[in-house]
Design a protein around this motif. Structure first.
Motif, PDB file in Angstrom:
ATOM      1  N   VAL A 154      46.389  46.380  42.994  1.00  0.00           N
ATOM      2  CA  VAL A 154      45.578  45.253  43.457  1.00  0.00           C
ATOM      3  C   VAL A 154      46.469  44.214  44.124  1.00  0.00           C
ATOM      4  CG1 VAL A 154      43.904  43.483  42.776  1.00  0.00           C
ATOM      5  CG2 VAL A 154      44.061  45.620  41.468  1.00  0.00           C
ATOM      6  N   GLU A 155      46.092  43.788  45.315  1.00  0.00           N
ATOM      7  CA  GLU A 155      46.845  42.711  45.961  1.00  0.00           C
ATOM      8  C   GLU A 155      46.315  41.368  45.492  1.00  0.00           C
ATOM      9  OE1 GLU A 155      44.962  41.813  50.220  1.00  0.00           O
ATOM     10  OE2 GLU A 155      45.705  43.874  50.097  1.00  0.00           O
ATOM     11  N   GLY A 156      47.226  40.434  45.288  1.00  0.00           N
ATOM     12  CA  GLY A 156      46.856  39.125  44.776  1.00  0.00           C
ATOM     13  C   GLY A 156      45.944  38.328  45.685  1.00  0.00           C
ATOM     14  N   TYR A 157      45.898  38.686  46.966  1.00  0.00           N
ATOM     15  CA  TYR A 157      45.015  37.965  47.886  1.00  0.00           C
ATOM     16  C   TYR A 157      43.550  38.050  47.456  1.00  0.00           C
ATOM     17  CZ  TYR A 157      49.046  37.906  51.052  1.00  0.00           C
ATOM     18  OH  TYR A 157      50.292  37.708  51.608  1.00  0.00           O
ATOM     19  N   LEU A 158      43.190  39.039  46.649  1.00  0.00           N
ATOM     20  CA  LEU A 158      41.799  39.196  46.229  1.00  0.00           C
ATOM     21  C   LEU A 158      41.348  38.116  45.255  1.00  0.00           C
ATOM     22  CD1 LEU A 158      41.121  43.026  45.828  1.00  0.00           C
ATOM     23  CD2 LEU A 158      40.770  41.546  47.801  1.00  0.00           C
ATOM     24  N   VAL A 159      42.244  37.238  44.820  1.00  0.00           N
ATOM     25  CA  VAL A 159      41.810  36.135  43.945  1.00  0.00           C
ATOM     26  C   VAL A 159      40.822  35.216  44.662  1.00  0.00           C
ATOM     27  CG1 VAL A 159      43.842  36.104  42.462  1.00  0.00           C
ATOM     28  CG2 VAL A 159      43.832  34.737  44.561  1.00  0.00           C
ATOM     29  N   GLN A 160      40.699  35.380  45.990  1.00  0.00           N
ATOM     30  CA  GLN A 160      39.701  34.598  46.726  1.00  0.00           C
ATOM     31  C   GLN A 160      38.293  34.934  46.231  1.00  0.00           C
ATOM     32  OE1 GLN A 160      41.096  36.494  50.082  1.00  0.00           O
ATOM     33  NE2 GLN A 160      39.659  38.179  49.997  1.00  0.00           N
ATOM     34  N   ASN A 161      38.132  36.096  45.580  1.00  0.00           N
ATOM     35  CA  ASN A 161      36.832  36.521  45.049  1.00  0.00           C
ATOM     36  C   ASN A 161      37.030  36.886  43.573  1.00  0.00           C
ATOM     37  OD1 ASN A 161      34.461  37.933  44.304  1.00  0.00           O
ATOM     38  ND2 ASN A 161      34.121  38.603  46.404  1.00  0.00           N
ATOM     39  N   GLU A 162      36.855  35.888  42.711  1.00  0.00           N
ATOM     40  CA  GLU A 162      37.145  36.070  41.288  1.00  0.00           C
ATOM     41  C   GLU A 162      36.309  37.190  40.678  1.00  0.00           C
ATOM     42  OE1 GLU A 162      36.993  33.432  37.150  1.00  0.00           O
ATOM     43  OE2 GLU A 162      37.072  32.428  39.101  1.00  0.00           O
ATOM     44  N   GLU A 163      35.029  37.240  41.012  1.00  0.00           N
ATOM     45  CA  GLU A 163      34.153  38.266  40.443  1.00  0.00           C
ATOM     46  C   GLU A 163      34.610  39.670  40.841  1.00  0.00           C
ATOM     47  OE1 GLU A 163      29.374  39.416  40.247  1.00  0.00           O
ATOM     48  OE2 GLU A 163      30.091  37.944  41.704  1.00  0.00           O
ATOM     49  N   LEU A 164      35.022  39.826  42.090  1.00  0.00           N
ATOM     50  CA  LEU A 164      35.476  41.127  42.592  1.00  0.00           C
ATOM     51  C   LEU A 164      36.743  41.590  41.871  1.00  0.00           C
ATOM     52  CD1 LEU A 164      35.611  43.489  44.677  1.00  0.00           C
ATOM     53  CD2 LEU A 164      36.866  41.900  46.180  1.00  0.00           C
ATOM     54  N   ILE A 165      37.756  40.731  41.809  1.00  0.00           N
ATOM     55  CA  ILE A 165      39.033  41.160  41.246  1.00  0.00           C
ATOM     56  C   ILE A 165      38.909  41.442  39.751  1.00  0.00           C
ATOM     57  CG2 ILE A 165      40.004  38.860  40.743  1.00  0.00           C
ATOM     58  CD1 ILE A 165      42.683  39.917  41.898  1.00  0.00           C
ATOM     59  N   ILE A 166      38.102  40.670  39.055  1.00  0.00           N
ATOM     60  CA  ILE A 166      37.912  40.919  37.623  1.00  0.00           C
ATOM     61  C   ILE A 166      37.156  42.229  37.405  1.00  0.00           C
ATOM     62  CG2 ILE A 166      36.674  40.124  35.559  1.00  0.00           C
ATOM     63  CD1 ILE A 166      37.487  37.281  36.285  1.00  0.00           C
ATOM     64  N   LYS A 167      36.122  42.482  38.193  1.00  0.00           N
ATOM     65  CA  LYS A 167      35.362  43.728  38.008  1.00  0.00           C
ATOM     66  C   LYS A 167      36.222  44.947  38.329  1.00  0.00           C
ATOM     67  CE  LYS A 167      31.089  46.182  38.986  1.00  0.00           C
ATOM     68  NZ  LYS A 167      29.782  46.187  39.688  1.00  0.00           N
ATOM     69  N   ALA A 168      37.018  44.861  39.391  1.00  0.00           N
ATOM     70  CA  ALA A 168      37.888  45.987  39.754  1.00  0.00           C
ATOM     71  C   ALA A 168      38.842  46.311  38.611  1.00  0.00           C
ATOM     72  CB  ALA A 168      38.670  45.661  41.022  1.00  0.00           C
ATOM     73  N   MET A 169      39.471  45.281  38.064  1.00  0.00           N
ATOM     74  CA  MET A 169      40.415  45.499  36.967  1.00  0.00           C
ATOM     75  C   MET A 169      39.706  45.994  35.714  1.00  0.00           C
ATOM     76  SD  MET A 169      43.164  42.380  37.311  1.00  0.00           S
ATOM     77  CE  MET A 169      44.283  42.281  38.718  1.00  0.00           C
ATOM     78  N   ALA A 170      38.532  45.445  35.424  1.00  0.00           N
ATOM     79  CA  ALA A 170      37.793  45.848  34.225  1.00  0.00           C
ATOM     80  C   ALA A 170      37.365  47.312  34.321  1.00  0.00           C
ATOM     81  CB  ALA A 170      36.579  44.944  34.022  1.00  0.00           C
ATOM     82  N   LEU A 171      36.841  47.739  35.477  1.00  0.00           N
ATOM     83  CA  LEU A 171      36.441  49.132  35.659  1.00  0.00           C
ATOM     84  C   LEU A 171      37.644  50.069  35.549  1.00  0.00           C
ATOM     85  CD1 LEU A 171      33.841  48.903  38.585  1.00  0.00           C
ATOM     86  CD2 LEU A 171      33.382  49.504  36.195  1.00  0.00           C
ATOM     87  N   ALA A 172      38.760  49.639  36.098  1.00  0.00           N
ATOM     88  CA  ALA A 172      39.970  50.456  36.022  1.00  0.00           C
ATOM     89  C   ALA A 172      40.422  50.630  34.575  1.00  0.00           C
ATOM     90  CB  ALA A 172      41.083  49.824  36.856  1.00  0.00           C
ATOM     91  N   LYS A 173      40.418  49.538  33.823  1.00  0.00           N
ATOM     92  CA  LYS A 173      40.837  49.625  32.427  1.00  0.00           C
ATOM     93  C   LYS A 173      39.883  50.508  31.623  1.00  0.00           C
ATOM     94  CE  LYS A 173      43.947  47.707  30.948  1.00  0.00           C
ATOM     95  NZ  LYS A 173      45.382  48.113  30.929  1.00  0.00           N
ATOM     96  N   GLU A 174      38.582  50.392  31.897  1.00  0.00           N
ATOM     97  CA  GLU A 174      37.594  51.226  31.206  1.00  0.00           C
ATOM     98  C   GLU A 174      37.821  52.706  31.491  1.00  0.00           C
ATOM     99  OE1 GLU A 174      33.777  49.772  32.404  1.00  0.00           O
ATOM    100  OE2 GLU A 174      34.116  47.796  31.536  1.00  0.00           O
ATOM    101  N   ALA A 175      38.317  53.011  32.696  1.00  0.00           N
ATOM    102  CA  ALA A 175      38.567  54.402  33.090  1.00  0.00           C
ATOM    103  C   ALA A 175      39.948  54.884  32.648  1.00  0.00           C
ATOM    104  CB  ALA A 175      38.412  54.544  34.599  1.00  0.00           C
ATOM    105  N   GLY A 176      40.712  54.013  31.988  1.00  0.00           N
ATOM    106  CA  GLY A 176      42.018  54.405  31.476  1.00  0.00           C
ATOM    107  C   GLY A 176      43.160  54.279  32.462  1.00  0.00           C
TER     108      GLY A 176
END
Length: 324
Positions: A154-176
């Motif tokens: 994940v590139e840090g520039y995505l912090v411009q969209n808090e909901e997007l970056i959190i969901k991406a990381m959460a889905l990734a963690k759920e998938a292991g």
């Protein structure tokens, strides 16, 4: 081979070599920074520098890293958003030519373009029009995008969209998956410290930062920053440019040396460093080997104009890295 998925702003870099920093002052662009601009401002920058000539390359921080990982033989994919236009077609084609699976959402907004203004010392200053890249949203992300992968970059520039970056990381963690974050730019860090600290503590397994980004986050020197980042993430890397890189994983700390290079353009240096580092790390290499691979790719890309290493150089680089 390991499978890596990148998510970030799908941009086409317009690379412009300028004779000195005068035009940066005229345009109000702090040297070495990444400034977000609207369409009108992007056009102003384009008109101000068009007489210098330019070169184009698919870009975006995560895209550059995924390109490097693909060239090293890894299975890769990239999630982004483009426009239905010539610029978007260029971006998709470049992904496919590199063997990357493009997971690209499209719209009728113009595709994102980043003008990279490069001074003779190799420093680059970005005026970035995100365009359609900004349309990527949390609603576009689905669990199956992350299936059978090992790493999400994940590139840090995505912090411009808090909901997007959190969901991406959460889905990734759920998938292991292991979540990798690059802090992107010191001015981005300065403007988003609380969110970044939350992401680092809650989701991130591996973090990359250069010296300025680390200081913007922690206020400390590289060693102090490394200690902090290493305490909240499983593995932390603080890049020191020509002085190498510091790495911390648990109680293990490594100082890796940089390779000597003739600097033409620093665009992509950190992105390719991450590609080499992650490639070797995923194969079970030591931290010292991972830093050496990252330093090698970083040194090679700064000897080129733009964020990519030429195709003809990759066979030798793959051989060198396999022998590190």
């Amino acid at each position: 081979m390991s499978r890596f998925i990148g998510i970030g702003n799908a941009l086409v870099d317009v690379l412009v070599q300028i004779p000195d920093a005068t035009i940066l002052h005229t345009l109000g662009l702090p040297k070495g920074s990444m400034q977000l601009v609207d369409f009108a401002r992007a056009r102003q920058v384009m008109l101000a520098v068009e007489h210098f000539g330019n070169a184009k390359a698919s870009g975006g921080s995560a895209s550059n890293t995924i390109h490097g990982l693909a060239r090293l033989g890894n299975a890769t994919a990239f999630i982004g958003h483009i426009g239905n236009d010539e610029t978007g077609d260029f971006f998709r084609s470049d992904m496919e030519k590199a063997g990357i699976q493009p997971i690209l959402i499209t719209s009728n907004d113009p595709s994102g373009i980043a003008h990279a203004l490069i001074t003779p010392d190799g420093e680059r200053t970005f005026a970035t029009f995100l365009g359609a890249a900004l349309n990527l949203s949390a609603e576009h992300l689905r669990p199956e995008m992350f299936a059978q992968a090992e790493y999400l970059y994940v590139e840090g520039y995505l912090v411009q969209n808090e909901e997007l970056i959190i969901k991406a990381m959460a889905l990734a963690k759920e998938a292991g998956l292991k979540v990798v974050l690059d802090l992107a730019s010191y001015n981005v860090v300065e403007a988003n410290r609380p969110l970044l600290e939350h992401l680092l503590k809650s989701y991130v397994d591996i973090v990359f930062a250069n010296e300025e980004e680390a200081k913007a986050l922690t206020g400390g020197d590289p060693e102090q920053s490394l200690d902090y980042l290493g305490s909240v993430c499983g593995l932390a890397v603080v890049k020191l440019g020509a002085r190498g890189a510091l790495v911390k994983r648990g109680s293990e700390t490594v100082l890796g040396q940089a390779f000597q290079a003739d600097v033409i353009d620093t665009t992509g240096a950190g992105d390719l460093f991450a590609a080499g580092f992650l490639h070797v790390l995923a194969l079970g290499g030591t931290l010292q080997q991972a830093v050496a691979a990252g330093a090698l790719l970083g040194a090679k890309v700064i000897g080129q104009l733009g964020p990519k290493i030429p195709d003809a150089m990759w066979p030798q680089l793959r051989t060198q890295i396999s022998g590190i």
